[in-house]
Design an enzyme around this catalytic site. Structure first.
Site, PDB file in Angstrom:
ATOM      1  N   GLY A  56     -57.769  50.894  22.834  1.00 30.45           N
ATOM      2  CA  GLY A  56     -58.091  49.410  22.252  1.00 30.45           C
ATOM      3  C   GLY A  56     -58.191  48.489  23.339  1.00 30.45           C
ATOM      4  O   GLY A  56     -58.043  47.368  22.929  1.00 30.45           O
ATOM      5  N   TYR A  57     -57.980  48.815  24.505  1.00 27.00           N
ATOM      6  CA  TYR A  57     -57.975  47.757  25.588  1.00 27.00           C
ATOM      7  C   TYR A  57     -59.325  47.030  25.454  1.00 27.00           C
ATOM      8  O   TYR A  57     -60.147  47.897  25.653  1.00 27.00           O
ATOM      9  CB  TYR A  57     -57.510  48.243  27.022  1.00 27.00           C
ATOM     10  CG  TYR A  57     -56.084  48.704  27.166  1.00 27.00           C
ATOM     11  CD1 TYR A  57     -55.008  48.131  26.171  1.00 27.00           C
ATOM     12  CD2 TYR A  57     -55.622  49.273  28.181  1.00 27.00           C
ATOM     13  CE1 TYR A  57     -54.006  48.428  26.216  1.00 27.00           C
ATOM     14  CE2 TYR A  57     -54.329  49.726  28.361  1.00 27.00           C
ATOM     15  CZ  TYR A  57     -53.463  49.325  27.484  1.00 27.00           C
ATOM     16  OH  TYR A  57     -52.089  49.544  27.427  1.00 27.00           O
ATOM     17  N   SER A  58     -59.446  45.754  25.237  1.00 23.22           N
ATOM     18  CA  SER A  58     -60.779  45.102  25.115  1.00 23.22           C
ATOM     19  C   SER A  58     -61.650  46.036  24.320  1.00 23.22           C
ATOM     20  O   SER A  58     -63.013  46.168  24.891  1.00 23.22           O
ATOM     21  CB  SER A  58     -61.419  44.900  26.604  1.00 23.22           C
ATOM     22  OG  SER A  58     -60.721  44.022  27.416  1.00 23.22           O
ATOM     23  N   GLY A  60     -62.130  48.902  24.135  1.00 20.77           N
ATOM     24  CA  GLY A  60     -62.696  50.121  24.485  1.00 20.77           C
ATOM     25  C   GLY A  60     -63.587  49.849  25.974  1.00 20.77           C
ATOM     26  O   GLY A  60     -63.930  50.657  26.905  1.00 20.77           O
ATOM     27  N   LYS A  82     -54.836  56.244  25.358  1.00 19.68           N
ATOM     28  CA  LYS A  82     -53.980  55.970  24.286  1.00 19.68           C
ATOM     29  C   LYS A  82     -54.764  55.972  22.955  1.00 19.68           C
ATOM     30  O   LYS A  82     -55.848  55.606  23.075  1.00 19.68           O
ATOM     31  CB  LYS A  82     -53.035  55.034  24.247  1.00 19.68           C
ATOM     32  CG  LYS A  82     -52.320  55.016  25.747  1.00 19.68           C
ATOM     33  CD  LYS A  82     -51.630  53.904  25.802  1.00 19.68           C
ATOM     34  CE  LYS A  82     -50.974  53.359  27.235  1.00 19.68           C
ATOM     35  NZ  LYS A  82     -51.954  52.361  28.103  1.00 19.68           N
TER      36      LYS A  82
END
Ligand SMILES: NC(=O)c1ccc[n+]([C@@H]2O[C@H](COP(=O)([O-])OP(=O)(O)OC[C@H]3O[C@@H](n4cnc5c(N)ncnc54)[C@H](OP(=O)(O)O)[C@@H]3O)[C@@H](O)[C@H]2O)c1
Length: 321
Positions: A56-58, A60, A82
């Site tokens: 989920g960070y940015s 992908g 994650k």
């Protein structure tokens, strides 16, 4: 650099894990690939072999940057990512169901440009999927060779204990690590989760070890800040900046000054002295990497530890939701 086993797993990781949430474009404080490249180069030069990101960070982008900058070094590095948070608005685009995990693992592998994830972590507890379903899916991924070890992140200790006992009962892969919110300003995990992990031989990988930069020395009591992370990460001022946090910060500044080290180094060293496996340090500049690695050899006495801990006041729970 020192290397230690990831809990009971055989794989060895550096005592500093590089937090790759800083790489991306979701918020103004994050850095894109041109700035991430020298950071990752320096981390590798100094012996860091452990990198943490999330699907989920940015959206992908963090995984893409991490994958691009580590390709070619695949056998020398331990990549953790994650799954859990929403990847879209449709009913099956969030959580830890078999459906969402199996979709997301393929996307993570593709963005990371790899054929396996070394440590695949559940980002939170999923109240809508039985833990048996999640564990059976993760176990399948390990047997297929797509994932090497499984880990978990912030949740209540009873939930983690239930997950571990479910693995034992069903003969499934067991979580080898717990990535939780733990730093000098937030120590609630010392009540239940950290003792549980010690008892079970689970590696502790604290996130936000510098309280999102609050423990960096750039913030002062009674003054506002124009630092980019302060302006663009609303959780920073929401979680910290209380009078009791400044009591901890100012005590740590005193000790750091006496020892001739930076506040960030002292805060990281304190965690290493508390028996964690590897703090996941978020960096936005090359010099942050040098400082983090310098903390590994710093020695603190019992008296130093007691002075650092003395001003702490209990906090409301932060980071499980
Ligand atoms: N599992 C989870 O739910 C979860 C949640 C959050 C984070 N994480 C993981 O934990 C990692 C770290 O989280 P984080 O970035 O929130 O926390 P952090 O490591 O506590 O804070 C990082 C910030 O500290 C400052 N900093 C770092 N080294 C410094 C130094 N030597 N001197 C001065 N300032 C320094 C930088 O601030 P400036 O940019 O302002 O310079 C940087 O943005 C993430 O990358 C991610 O992998 C996981």
């Amino acid at each position: 650099m020192q290397y230690v086993r990831l809990g009971k797993a055989g794989v060895k990781v550096s005592r500093i894990c590089l937090g790759c949430m800083s790489f991306g474009n979701q918020k103004a404080w994050m850095v894109e690939i041109e700035k991430a490249r020298p950071i990752i180069s320096r981390a590798l030069e100094l012996g860091i072999n452990f990198f943490d990101t999330a699907n989920g960070y940015s959206n992908g982008r963090s995984e893409e940057i991490t994958g691009e900058l580590l390709k070619g070094l695949r056998d020398d590095v331990v990549i953790a990512t994650k799954v859990y948070f929403p990847t879209g608005e449709k009913p099956n685009q969030h959580g830890l169901s078999r459906v969402h995990i199996l979709q997301q693992v393929e996307e993570s592998l593709s963005r990371l440009q790899t054929d396996r994830i070394d440590l695949y972590q559940i980002h939170r507890w999923d109240y809508e999927t039985p833990i048996e379903e999640t564990l059976r899916t993760l176990d399948d991924l390990v047997h297929q060779g797509k994932v090497r070890y499984i880990g978990a992140s912030s949740m209540w200790a009873w939930q983690f204990a239930k997950a571990l006992s479910t693995s034992d009962r069903l003969g499934l892969e067991r979580f080898v690590s717990m990535q939780n919110h733990y730093n000098l300003c937030y120590r609630e995990e010392e009540r239940e989760m950290n003792p549980l992990c010690r008892e079970e031989g689970v590696a502790l990988l604290p996130w936000s070890p510098l309280a999102k930069g609050f423990l960096s020395g750039k913030y002062k009591r009674g003054r506002t800040s124009d630092a980019v992370r302060f302006r663009s990460d609303e959780l920073l001022s929401e979680r910290f900046f209380k009078p009791e946090d400044f009591n901890v910060l100012e005590r740590a500044e005193e000790v750091a000054k006496e020892k001739g080290v930076s506040l960030a180094q002292l805060a990281i060293s304190w965690l290493l002295h508390k028996g964690v496996t590897a703090p996941i340090v978020g960096v936005t500049k090359v010099e942050h990497v040098d400082e983090a690695v310098g903390a590994v050899d710093l020695k603190l006495s019992e008296a130093d530890m007691a002075r650092l801990e003395e001003p702490y006041m209990p906090h409301r729970v932060l980071g499980h939701a």
